[in-house]
Design a protein around this motif. Structure first.
Motif, PDB file in Angstrom:
ATOM      1  N   LEU B 154      57.395  37.613  32.946  1.00  0.00           N
ATOM      2  CA  LEU B 154      57.811  38.588  33.102  1.00  0.00           C
ATOM      3  C   LEU B 154      57.067  40.158  33.553  1.00  0.00           C
ATOM      4  CD1 LEU B 154      60.857  39.396  30.462  1.00  0.00           C
ATOM      5  CD2 LEU B 154      61.072  38.861  33.185  1.00  0.00           C
ATOM      6  N   ILE B 155      55.468  39.673  32.977  1.00  0.00           N
ATOM      7  CA  ILE B 155      54.131  41.349  32.947  1.00  0.00           C
ATOM      8  C   ILE B 155      54.411  41.014  34.375  1.00  0.00           C
ATOM      9  CG2 ILE B 155      53.036  42.297  32.621  1.00  0.00           C
ATOM     10  CD1 ILE B 155      53.076  41.740  29.967  1.00  0.00           C
ATOM     11  N   SER B 156      53.928  40.223  34.857  1.00  0.00           N
ATOM     12  CA  SER B 156      53.511  39.337  35.998  1.00  0.00           C
ATOM     13  C   SER B 156      54.301  38.832  37.426  1.00  0.00           C
ATOM     14  CB  SER B 156      52.132  38.246  36.031  1.00  0.00           C
ATOM     15  OG  SER B 156      52.235  37.697  35.806  1.00  0.00           O
ATOM     16  N   HIS B 157      55.315  39.459  37.022  1.00  0.00           N
ATOM     17  CA  HIS B 157      56.979  38.604  38.196  1.00  0.00           C
ATOM     18  C   HIS B 157      56.746  37.426  39.025  1.00  0.00           C
ATOM     19  CE1 HIS B 157      57.964  42.588  38.047  1.00  0.00           C
ATOM     20  NE2 HIS B 157      56.324  43.271  38.369  1.00  0.00           N
ATOM     21  N   SER B 158      56.039  36.628  38.206  1.00  0.00           N
ATOM     22  CA  SER B 158      55.954  34.865  38.407  1.00  0.00           C
ATOM     23  C   SER B 158      55.396  34.273  37.238  1.00  0.00           C
ATOM     24  CB  SER B 158      54.821  35.110  39.585  1.00  0.00           C
ATOM     25  OG  SER B 158      54.399  34.163  39.272  1.00  0.00           O
ATOM     26  N   THR B 159      55.752  32.780  37.210  1.00  0.00           N
ATOM     27  CA  THR B 159      55.877  31.676  36.469  1.00  0.00           C
ATOM     28  C   THR B 159      54.804  31.141  37.168  1.00  0.00           C
ATOM     29  OG1 THR B 159      57.631  30.308  37.539  1.00  0.00           O
ATOM     30  CG2 THR B 159      58.207  31.954  35.777  1.00  0.00           C
ATOM     31  N   SER B 160      53.936  31.214  38.303  1.00  0.00           N
ATOM     32  CA  SER B 160      52.876  30.560  38.200  1.00  0.00           C
ATOM     33  C   SER B 160      52.042  30.853  37.909  1.00  0.00           C
ATOM     34  CB  SER B 160      52.975  30.174  39.417  1.00  0.00           C
ATOM     35  OG  SER B 160      51.319  30.089  40.679  1.00  0.00           O
ATOM     36  N   LEU B 161      51.018  30.160  37.031  1.00  0.00           N
ATOM     37  CA  LEU B 161      50.125  30.469  36.479  1.00  0.00           C
ATOM     38  C   LEU B 161      48.462  30.954  36.927  1.00  0.00           C
ATOM     39  CD1 LEU B 161      50.094  27.755  33.654  1.00  0.00           C
ATOM     40  CD2 LEU B 161      49.478  30.336  32.554  1.00  0.00           C
ATOM     41  N   PRO B 162      48.411  30.447  38.116  1.00  0.00           N
ATOM     42  CA  PRO B 162      47.663  31.105  39.256  1.00  0.00           C
ATOM     43  C   PRO B 162      47.850  33.151  39.189  1.00  0.00           C
ATOM     44  CG  PRO B 162      47.502  28.735  39.772  1.00  0.00           C
ATOM     45  CD  PRO B 162      48.571  29.568  38.850  1.00  0.00           C
ATOM     46  N   THR B 163      49.344  33.074  39.443  1.00  0.00           N
ATOM     47  CA  THR B 163      49.350  34.410  39.913  1.00  0.00           C
ATOM     48  C   THR B 163      49.586  35.600  38.333  1.00  0.00           C
ATOM     49  OG1 THR B 163      51.012  33.296  41.297  1.00  0.00           O
ATOM     50  CG2 THR B 163      51.183  35.493  40.922  1.00  0.00           C
ATOM     51  N   ILE B 164      49.423  34.528  37.906  1.00  0.00           N
ATOM     52  CA  ILE B 164      49.649  35.508  36.012  1.00  0.00           C
ATOM     53  C   ILE B 164      48.143  35.869  35.709  1.00  0.00           C
ATOM     54  CG2 ILE B 164      49.614  35.251  33.232  1.00  0.00           C
ATOM     55  CD1 ILE B 164      52.221  33.560  33.711  1.00  0.00           C
ATOM     56  N   VAL B 165      47.167  34.791  35.996  1.00  0.00           N
ATOM     57  CA  VAL B 165      46.143  35.060  35.843  1.00  0.00           C
ATOM     58  C   VAL B 165      45.053  35.862  36.902  1.00  0.00           C
ATOM     59  CG1 VAL B 165      43.817  34.062  35.821  1.00  0.00           C
ATOM     60  CG2 VAL B 165      45.318  32.841  34.970  1.00  0.00           C
ATOM     61  N   ASP B 166      45.360  35.955  38.005  1.00  0.00           N
ATOM     62  CA  ASP B 166      45.429  37.127  38.557  1.00  0.00           C
ATOM     63  C   ASP B 166      46.151  37.966  38.727  1.00  0.00           C
ATOM     64  OD1 ASP B 166      45.840  35.319  41.699  1.00  0.00           O
ATOM     65  OD2 ASP B 166      43.653  36.090  40.750  1.00  0.00           O
ATOM     66  N   THR B 167      47.567  38.090  38.120  1.00  0.00           N
ATOM     67  CA  THR B 167      47.470  40.495  37.654  1.00  0.00           C
ATOM     68  C   THR B 167      47.206  40.267  36.530  1.00  0.00           C
ATOM     69  OG1 THR B 167      49.461  39.188  38.689  1.00  0.00           O
ATOM     70  CG2 THR B 167      49.455  41.438  37.314  1.00  0.00           C
ATOM     71  N   LEU B 168      46.794  39.393  35.696  1.00  0.00           N
ATOM     72  CA  LEU B 168      46.307  40.402  34.350  1.00  0.00           C
ATOM     73  C   LEU B 168      45.010  40.088  34.772  1.00  0.00           C
ATOM     74  CD1 LEU B 168      49.069  37.744  31.798  1.00  0.00           C
ATOM     75  CD2 LEU B 168      48.644  40.378  32.150  1.00  0.00           C
ATOM     76  N   GLY B 169      44.307  39.295  35.126  1.00  0.00           N
ATOM     77  CA  GLY B 169      42.121  39.315  34.867  1.00  0.00           C
ATOM     78  C   GLY B 169      42.011  39.781  36.061  1.00  0.00           C
ATOM     79  N   HIS B 170      42.370  40.014  37.027  1.00  0.00           N
ATOM     80  CA  HIS B 170      41.925  40.696  37.902  1.00  0.00           C
ATOM     81  C   HIS B 170      43.071  42.109  38.278  1.00  0.00           C
ATOM     82  CE1 HIS B 170      40.679  36.617  39.075  1.00  0.00           C
ATOM     83  NE2 HIS B 170      39.569  36.779  38.966  1.00  0.00           N
ATOM     84  N   GLY B 171      43.668  42.189  37.753  1.00  0.00           N
ATOM     85  CA  GLY B 171      44.711  43.734  37.905  1.00  0.00           C
ATOM     86  C   GLY B 171      44.056  44.929  37.323  1.00  0.00           C
ATOM     87  N   GLU B 172      44.751  45.768  36.802  1.00  0.00           N
ATOM     88  CA  GLU B 172      43.696  46.773  36.415  1.00  0.00           C
ATOM     89  C   GLU B 172      44.102  47.201  35.029  1.00  0.00           C
ATOM     90  OE1 GLU B 172      47.558  49.134  38.095  1.00  0.00           O
ATOM     91  OE2 GLU B 172      46.359  50.686  36.867  1.00  0.00           O
ATOM     92  N   LEU B 173      43.285  46.966  33.898  1.00  0.00           N
ATOM     93  CA  LEU B 173      43.385  47.075  32.837  1.00  0.00           C
ATOM     94  C   LEU B 173      44.728  47.744  32.183  1.00  0.00           C
ATOM     95  CD1 LEU B 173      42.180  44.875  30.297  1.00  0.00           C
ATOM     96  CD2 LEU B 173      40.694  47.461  30.179  1.00  0.00           C
ATOM     97  N   VAL B 174      45.661  47.299  31.606  1.00  0.00           N
ATOM     98  CA  VAL B 174      46.457  47.918  31.088  1.00  0.00           C
ATOM     99  C   VAL B 174      46.833  47.200  29.776  1.00  0.00           C
ATOM    100  CG1 VAL B 174      48.806  48.535  31.534  1.00  0.00           C
ATOM    101  CG2 VAL B 174      47.732  47.605  33.755  1.00  0.00           C
ATOM    102  N   ILE B 175      47.546  47.952  28.804  1.00  0.00           N
ATOM    103  CA  ILE B 175      47.813  47.220  27.617  1.00  0.00           C
ATOM    104  C   ILE B 175      49.329  47.140  27.362  1.00  0.00           C
ATOM    105  CG2 ILE B 175      47.266  47.797  24.800  1.00  0.00           C
ATOM    106  CD1 ILE B 175      45.408  49.810  25.374  1.00  0.00           C
TER     107      ILE B 175
END
Lengths: 670, 316, 221
Positions: B154-175
């Protein structure tokens, strides 16, 4: 109806009529049961296949309508085939093809003349379902709905010598009629007192929001009763086991889906203007139904009753998909609504296929061993290898495991529920994750239940000394099961094709389809919205697992060795292993019984410590009987008892009634 | 060129992870030994065990069916696929779109169903005991895992793992507070699904206390070796899923060779820390009574659902 | 989605931790773990007040941080430890409703609390507006804990946790209360706990047990 142009509607009508003809032929040949099983049923199967192809054609062809030369002079029958009917015709034809093939083998050898009568009822049942799917006016719809209920009632009570079957039939007919009344009232509300009863007129009727909601509630409960939704599900676990196995397969697999068809047709098409509150209702009922169904299924030790409760569960899952779609539609998000609708309809097809397969498997077991109680089965994989394989495929499919078809529809339903952030209402937004959690829970519990069923029935040692070695199912029966198992694989490995077809259905119904990117990824990848968002490739799954399987097998043998020897089971050194030491079906379900104890009504008989012949009995009952049905039944009896006082038994009183009526008429005729 | 390098990355990742999975298990066991003041068998012990098992002759019960014999291979195949899908070393691999988080959970469920069926195959009481308990753990662990992964989705608007990693890892740092809930739930599910204390003791020899071990009692030689290897692969897969969602920094993009080397080094460090952490968790907890396990997992399930709710109500 | 400044995120995180601790208290059976969780909750509360104090530049909130820390992380847990040692009550708690049902009701309460707080959060201007819902939720959860417990000590801890929630509501919605009010409340809590302690000894003497259901014997008939 003129045959000059051959459109899907002509094909559908012709095929359904042929079915009726076949039924009659079966009755005519009642004295020669071999003819019935060897010719009539296979012919019915061929008709089914043709109907399935017609359905496929209809999903890609324009809408076709016709007026039949039947019915009353002022109310002729109208029929119509559009993509939605086409999809359900595909379902009906495809699944009944496999079931009819199976029946050709199953009813052989019963020897008596009841096969002819059964063939009549069976084919009339099929034909009524066909007509339900293409009916285009309320009158025809109710007529064939009723004939569907009646023919299946006769099939359910086919073995009418048992009182349990008669009771089951009675409950079935009762709830079916309650549902039918509700549907009729819903049509009445839609009709509104003007125009005729054709669906076109009902579609065009303008209803105020209040009356539209009334129509929705009536239709939802009416069709829900037939579908086996909570709390109107009580007939399902009684009626489906009572019928002969191919008929149970047909009822669970196809008849429940006609109810879903009815719901979708009336709510989406005829009533229209869907509000999100309706969707929320459907969603919540669906979630409750699915959890309830699977919890009770886990407690059963009668194989067919267990499968019947699973049908309740899967109807719940279908309703979750449809409910999600309605919620999104009512909140103005058509693309997410498409996803929910496709998920619900796909699950409808999947369930028909794998539930049909499972019931046929149960029938094969029943025919070979005479056993229906799981606690008496065991080790059947050694005697019935083909049935075991097909049943395994059905069990994996219903447990929603990749790469089979059950997983695809659950996956789509989850994807639909993950669109919830689009909604504005925070209440609904919080409820959708809870519903997704309930869906995940029922899926996992289904897996547990089918490990139990498969493990207890097919694996392990046999618990019951059988009179004769069970023989594998006949060729016809295997053919029917093979067809359905292959369908499970096809629907699981190549979902994109069916989703493309369902896209047509959704376009026709709600004027919206999946985004173009979704359909552009080819047949290998299932991408419902966009590939960055979600994708799934069942073929890659299967290929990788198979490749690793083969590679490991070969490499290990190459590098090390492949030596093997057989011996007694290790069992931690216990010397005497008997079949009584393995889990029974009830034993396997014990953890669930303990964890969810408040849900069930458990009656236990525990022997005293000094009892010379101790017996432990445990019965699980559905609370709905005591909570809802018994009070209503008692009230009905009370009322009828009092009304019965009208029947005095004295002639003079009856004459008095006629006299009073005459006076009343004379007064009012003025 | 991108295609070819993607495929090389894919194969490299799968082979690498399959090869170091027993090392992860060995490291966890060694840490446990150190924490319990024992000297332990060494981190390479699982490899020695596998080698020994492969050399032995397989002994099968008379009644063992084809299902029993093929389950170890199916298990191994499932776990191989799982580590191929999870972005352990790199994202945007060719196989990654084959499954998203839901399919990953389904894959683990498939493995669980097969091993439970194999447990019931011979018809011994311990096999069915293990199967029954494993499904009892599984029916709550699987939804809890799914809900945890949904929070990330829900946070990364995707169920695809690579997209999740990209959003959470390479996006801005949010808690994300919802991830706090999800993290607790994930650790609980990891312990349950991999048969670690406090749910199950992986080194017990008392059959009545076994869950996972009881199902595989009848396996020997190469079958047992494959099952053990698959178990260590499952543990590694779960740990790397945890990394991908909660600690996604250091994962390379496909085609970036230097990034791959860095990613491998980072992975080793992360695995070492995670293994030590797991050993610590196991040492300070006691194994629960079997019917406390559903409560434990029920709590994980509720926490995960609560995480999703928090996301809807606080973050969206 | 535009992300909030770092301080808001930190407050959100601490709020979520508070809620997590409130839930964790629902599931604990042992008194010792309850006391530890309560101390942890006090710590999280002090931290969040510290962050609010720093970002809004209110030096008197620092005083409040110190008092919270001293009282809720140190003094009260120490007193409770002493109490249970004196009363000899390190046992398993029986709960009135079983734990999964409690958690389900807890989730419903959380949804309710958030829906309640939603309109207020819209108009609030503080950096911590979305955490009002969490504060209300943790108050309700602690109340639930009080209802579900049989032994008196855990009910006191529920009461104290409720006060934690109230305090958090105050900091999140209005940047803390006037110092006098705060000190007054804290002293009330302290005295209340002392009085509870005295009562427990009395109850134990009369009934030989701290199970509050025994108090039902005090009815007239």
């Amino acid at each position: 109806m003129d045959f000059s142009s051959f459109r899907p509607v002509e094909a559908a009508v012709t095929l359904s009529v042929i079915w009726i003809g076949l039924g009659g032929a079966g009755l005519a040949f009642a004295r020669a049961p071999r003819v019935v099983t060897d010719w009539v049923f296979p012919a019915g199967a061929a008709v089914a296949l043709a109907l399935a192809l017609t359905g496929l054609w209809a999903m890609n062809a324009p809408v076709s309508t016709a007026v039949l030369p039947a019915g009353l002079p002022d109310l002729p029958f109208h029929v119509r085939v559009d993509p939605l009917s086409g999809f359900f015709l595909l379902l009906l034809g495809g699944v009944s093809f496999g079931i009819s093939l199976f029946s050709a083998g199953y009813f052989r050898g019963s020897g008596d003349s009841s096969v002819g009568l059964m063939s009549l009822q069976y084919h009339v049942f099929l034909a009524s379902m066909g007509f339900v799917l293409i009916a285009d006016d309320a009158y025809l719809f109710m007529v064939v709905w009723e004939s569907m209920a009646l023919s299946s009632y006769f099939l359910v009570t086919a073995e009418h010598h048992s009182e349990q079957n008669r009771k089951a039939g009675f409950i079935y007919l009762l709830v079916a009629h309650l549902g039918a009344i509700s549907i009729l009232l819903s049509f009445g509300v839609l009709h509104g007192g003007h125009g005729d009863y054709t669906f076109d007129a009902l579609r065009r009727a303008e209803l105020s929001s209040f009356w539209a909601t009334i129509a929705f509630v009536l239709a939802f409960f009416g069709f829900g009763a037939k579908a086996g939704m909570l709390p109107l599900h009580v007939w399902l676990p009684e009626a489906h086991p009572a019928a002969p196995s191919p008929v149970s397969a047909l009822m669970s697999g196809v008849m429940l889906k006609t109810a879903i068809y009815g719901m979708v047709r009336v709510i989406y098409d005829l009533i229209g203007g869907i509000r999100w509150e309706w969707g929320l209702t459907v969603l919540l009922f669906g979630a409750a139904t699915s959890l309830f169904g699977v919890l009770f299924a886990l407690m059963q030790h009668d194989l067919k009753r267990l499968l019947a409760y699973h049908s309740v569960e899967n109807i719940g899952i279908i309703l979750i998909g449809i409910g999600l779609s309605m919620v999104f539609l009512g909140s103005g998000h058509p693309v997410a609504a498409v996803l929910g609708l496709i998920a619900g309809l796909y699950h409808t097809l999947n369930h028909a296929v794998f539930k049909g397969l499972l019931f046929l498997g149960a029938g094969a077991i029943l025919k070979s061993t005479g056993l229906r109680n799981l606690n008496e089965m065991g080790g059947l994989i050694r005697y019935l290898p083909h049935t075991a394989l097909y049943f395994l495929i059905g069990a994996l499919a219903i447990s929603a495991l990749p790469p089979l078809n059950g997983f695809v529809s659950e996956w789509l339903t989850f994807q639909a529920s993950l669109q919830a952030p689009l909604l504005e209402s925070s209440v609904v937004r919080s409820l959708v994750p809870i519903v997704a959690a309930v869906l995940a829970l029922s899926g996992a519990l289904t897996g547990m239940c089918f490990v139990k069923v498969y493990g207890v029935a097919f694996l392990g040692q046999h618990r019951h000394e059988l009179a004769e070695t069970p023989r594998e199912a006949s060729r016809w029966e295997r053919a029917g099961m093979l067809w359905l198992a292959a369908a499970c694989f096809a629907l699981g490995l190549l979902p994109v094709f069916m989703i493309g077809q369902l896209n047509n259905v959704s376009q026709a119904l709600i004027k919206a389809g999946l985004p173009d990117e979704a359909m552009a990824s080819g047949w290998l990848w299932l991408v419902p919205t966009s590939s960055a968002q979600a994708s799934y490739s069942p073929i890659v799954f299967l290929l990788v697992i198979a490749a690793v399987f083969a590679l490991t097998y070969l490499v290990v043998r190459q590098v090390y060795h492949g030596r093997l020897r057989r011996s007694d089971p290790w069992d931690c050194g216990f010397p005497a292993q008997t079949s009584r030491m393995e889990d029974t079906a009830d034993g396997f379900g014990q953890p669930i019984r303990q964890i969810f104890a408040p849900v069930y009504l458990i009656h236990r008989e525990i022997p005293r410590a000094d009892d010379p012949r101790p017996v432990f009995k445990q019965e699980i009952e559905d609370r709905h009987w005591n909570a809802i049905y018994s009070p209503i039944a008692r009230f009905a009896e009370f009322l009828s008892g009092h009304i019965g006082k009208v029947q005095q038994g004295r002639i003079s009183v009856y004459l008095l009634y006629s006299f009073l009526t005459l006076i009343a008429l004379l007064v009012f005729a003025q | 060129m991108k295609q070819a390098s993607g495929i090389i990355f894919q194969v490299l990742q799968s082979v690498l992870v399959v090869l170091i999975a027993p090392l992860v298990l060995g490291w966890v066991n060694q840490c446990r030994a150190w924490l319990q003041n024992r000297s332990g068998p060494g981190v390479w012990q699982p490899y020695r065990v596998l080698n020994k098992l492969f050399h032995k002759d397989a002994v099968l019960a008379h009644d063992a069916s084809l299902l029993f014999r093929s389950t170890p291979y199916i298990l191994f195949g499932c776990m191989w696929l799982a580590v191929g899908i999870v972005p352990v070393l790199a994202t945007s691999l060719p196989f990654a779109p084959a499954a998203d988080v839901i399919a990953l959970v389904g894959l683990f469920a498939l493995a669980r169903v097969f091993v439970s069926l194999a447990g019931m195959d011979i018809g011994t009481s311990f096999g069915t005991l293990g199967a029954r308990r494993e499904m009892m753990i599984g029916f709550l662990a699987e939804p809890a895992m799914l809900m945890t992964l949904f929070t990330a989705s829900l946070i990364s608007h995707s169920t695809s793992l690579p997209t999740i990693v990209d959003t959470l890892g390479h996006g801005e740092l949010v808690i994300y507070p919802s991830m706090a809930f999800a993290a607790v739930a994930f650790v609980m599910v990891l312990l349950a699904e991999n048969a670690r204390i406090p749910i199950d003791n992986p080194s017990t020899h008392l059959e009545l206390t076994m869950i996972h071990e009881a199902m595989i009692l009848e396996y020997s030689a190469r079958h047992l070796a494959l099952v053990e290897w698959a178990t260590s692969l499952k543990l590694t897969a779960y740990i790397t899923i945890g990394f991908a969602i909660f600690v996604p920094w250091g994962i390379a993009q496909a085609g970036d060779w230097e990034g791959l080397l860095i990613a491998f080094a980072v992975l080793l460090v992360k695995l070492a820390l995670a293994g030590a952490g797991l050993a610590l968790l196991e040492t300070v907890s006691a194994k629960m009574r079997i019917f406390r396990a559903p409560e434990f997992l029920g709590t994980a399930f509720m926490l995960a659902t609560l995480g999703m709710l928090i996301h809807f109500l606080l973050e969206a | 989605m535009p992300s909030l400044p770092l301080w808001s995120q930190l407050i959100n995180l601490l709020a979520a931790l508070l809620l997590l601790l409130a839930f964790a208290m629902l599931t604990q059976r042992r008194v010792l773990s309850l006391i530890r969780l309560f101390a942890a909750q006090g710590f999280v509360l002090a931290l969040s007040t510290l962050v609010v104090a720093y970002t809004t530049n209110q030096p008197d909130l620092y005083m409040s941080v110190a008092v919270t820390f001293g009282l809720k992380v140190l003094a009260l847990p120490w007193f409770l430890h002493w109490l249970i040692r004196k009363l000899n009550v390190q046992w398993d708690i029986e709960t009135v409703i079983n734990i999964p049902v409690q958690m389900l009701v807890g989730i419903v309460l959380v949804i309710f609390a958030f829906n309640l707080a939603a309109p207020i959060s819209e108009i609030a201007g503080t950096i911590t507006k979305s955490t009002l819902g969490i504060a209300i939720a943790s108050i309700l959860l602690s109340f639930l804990m009080m209802i579900a417990r049989r032994k008196a000590v855990s009910q006191v801890i529920g009461f104290l946790a409720m006060e934690n929630g109230l305090f958090f509501a105050a900091t999140s919605a209005t940047y803390g209360m006037p110092l006098v009010v705060e000190l007054g409340i804290l002293f009330d809590v302290l005295v209340g706990t002392l009085v509870f302690g005295v009562f427990f000894f009395q109850i134990r003497e009369t009934f030989e047990s701290l199970d509050i259901h025994h108090l039902e014997k005090l009815k007239d008939r």
